[in-house]
Write a protein that holds these residues in place. Structure first.
Motif, short mmCIF file in Angstrom:
data_model
loop_
_atom_site.label_atom_id
_atom_site.label_comp_id
_atom_site.label_asym_id
_atom_site.label_seq_id
_atom_site.Cartn_x
_atom_site.Cartn_y
_atom_site.Cartn_z
N ASP A 83 -3.85 8.21 6.99
CA ASP A 83 -3.55 6.79 7.08
C ASP A 83 -4.41 6.04 6.07
O ASP A 83 -5.29 6.61 5.43
CB ASP A 83 -3.84 6.26 8.50
N VAL A 84 -4.14 4.74 5.93
CA VAL A 84 -4.85 3.94 4.92
C VAL A 84 -5.49 2.71 5.56
O VAL A 84 -5.81 1.75 4.87
CB VAL A 84 -3.89 3.51 3.79
N ALA A 94 1.03 3.72 6.50
CA ALA A 94 0.58 2.47 5.87
C ALA A 94 1.13 1.29 6.65
O ALA A 94 1.91 0.48 6.12
CB ALA A 94 1.03 2.43 4.41
N ILE A 153 0.82 -1.21 0.00
CA ILE A 153 0.00 0.00 0.00
C ILE A 153 0.86 1.26 0.00
O ILE A 153 0.70 2.15 -0.84
CB ILE A 153 -0.95 -0.01 1.22
N GLY A 154 1.78 1.35 0.94
CA GLY A 154 2.64 2.52 1.01
C GLY A 154 3.53 2.66 -0.22
O GLY A 154 3.71 3.76 -0.75
#
Length: 282
Positions: free
Chosen positions: A90-91, A65, A11-12
């Motif tokens: 944030d995710v 992430a 993700i990051g």
């Protein structure tokens, strides 16, 4: 624009790839507890520099992430370190406890609670891919608590990455995501477990597994380090969805036992309506 990504995994790392492509002036800094992940991200070109939390005062944007329990733990200290005009988002897959944890923080206005509905079953810097977020939904919670100028910065990033925006309160988010994401992961893990246990006695079972099985258990390849904290954080909602799911499985089993295949056909036919609901979702 100095962008700090905390957690250089799928993700990051994918955010890093797409932000570098979308913003010529973006410089990406990576923070990760794994030195190996940082070195890998640097060699792959995902990040421009390695960094640590002491460097966060230089950031214009911070993307968190990492697992949701660690985010809850670290977000207050991250907000303490950033400058007043830095956007932090944030995710994570859960939002209620996270938003509550910093509700009275002096820099609450710097934080934007987001959940991009995107990902694969793979993890690590090597799993990062371009355009992961294009045409994907990004759920934003409590947008009104983020400073307007920082909202604009976040929306510019999400727009250039091709994301669709949906607004939702944290409680509703966690309840709905338990059905459409958390339950599907549990189902995949438990189907994989059932077949693995059976395979101990029937060595040929995987030779008979087709694409249907492979697609159904795809999510069982996801990281337990990421998903265990999600299930813990959203425990009440996940248990509610499990109770409903188990009730449906029990009902299906009862119909089988009673040879009521006409009702089984009806149940499956009614459920086929999901094709219409999910039309166009990839």
């Amino acid at each position: 624009m100095k962008v700090f990504v905390i957690g250089i995994g799928l993700i990051g790392g994918s955010f890093a790839i797409d932000i570098k492509a979308a913003f010529d002036e973006a410089v990406i800094y990576g923070i990760d507890k794994s030195e190996g992940n940082l070195n890998k991200a640097l060699s792959l070109g995902l990040i421009d520099h390695k960094a640590n939390d002491q460097d966060l005062d230089k950031a214009d944007v911070v993307i968190i992430a990492i697992p949701v329990d660690t985010t809850v733990e670290l977000l207050p200290s991250i907000l303490n370190k950033v400058k007043d005009d830095c956007l932090v988002f944030d995710v994570g897959s859960t939002k209620e406890k996270l938003c509550a944890s910093i509700s009275n923080h002096k820099k609450r206005r710097n934080y934007l609670a987001t959940h991009p509905i995107a990902g694969t079953e793979f993890s690590g810097p090597q799993a990062a891919i371009a355009n992961l977020y294009r045409s994907k939904t990004n759920i934003i919670c409590e947008v009104e608590k983020t400073a307007f100028k920082l909202q604009e910065r976040g929306m510019e990033i999400f727009s250039r990455l091709g994301m669709r925006i949906r607004y939702m309160d944290p409680t509703s988010h966690d309840k709905h995501i338990a059905y459409v994401s958390h339950l599907s992961h549990i189902s995949s893990f438990m189907l994989g477990k059932t077949v693995i246990e059976k395979e101990k006695n029937e060595r040929d079972i995987f030779d008979m597994a087709g694409s249907g099985f492979a697609s159904t258990v795809r999510l069982a390849k996801s990281s337990p380090a990421m998903w265990t904290p999600i299930f813990r954080d959203n425990k009440e909602n996940v248990i509610e969805t499990l109770n409903e799911y188990i009730a449906n499985l029990t009902q299906f089993k009862r119909l089988m036992e009673n040879n009521d295949f006409e009702e089984i056909y009806t149940e499956m036919e009614n459920t086929n309506h999901i094709k219409t609901i999910l039309k166009g979702i990839s």
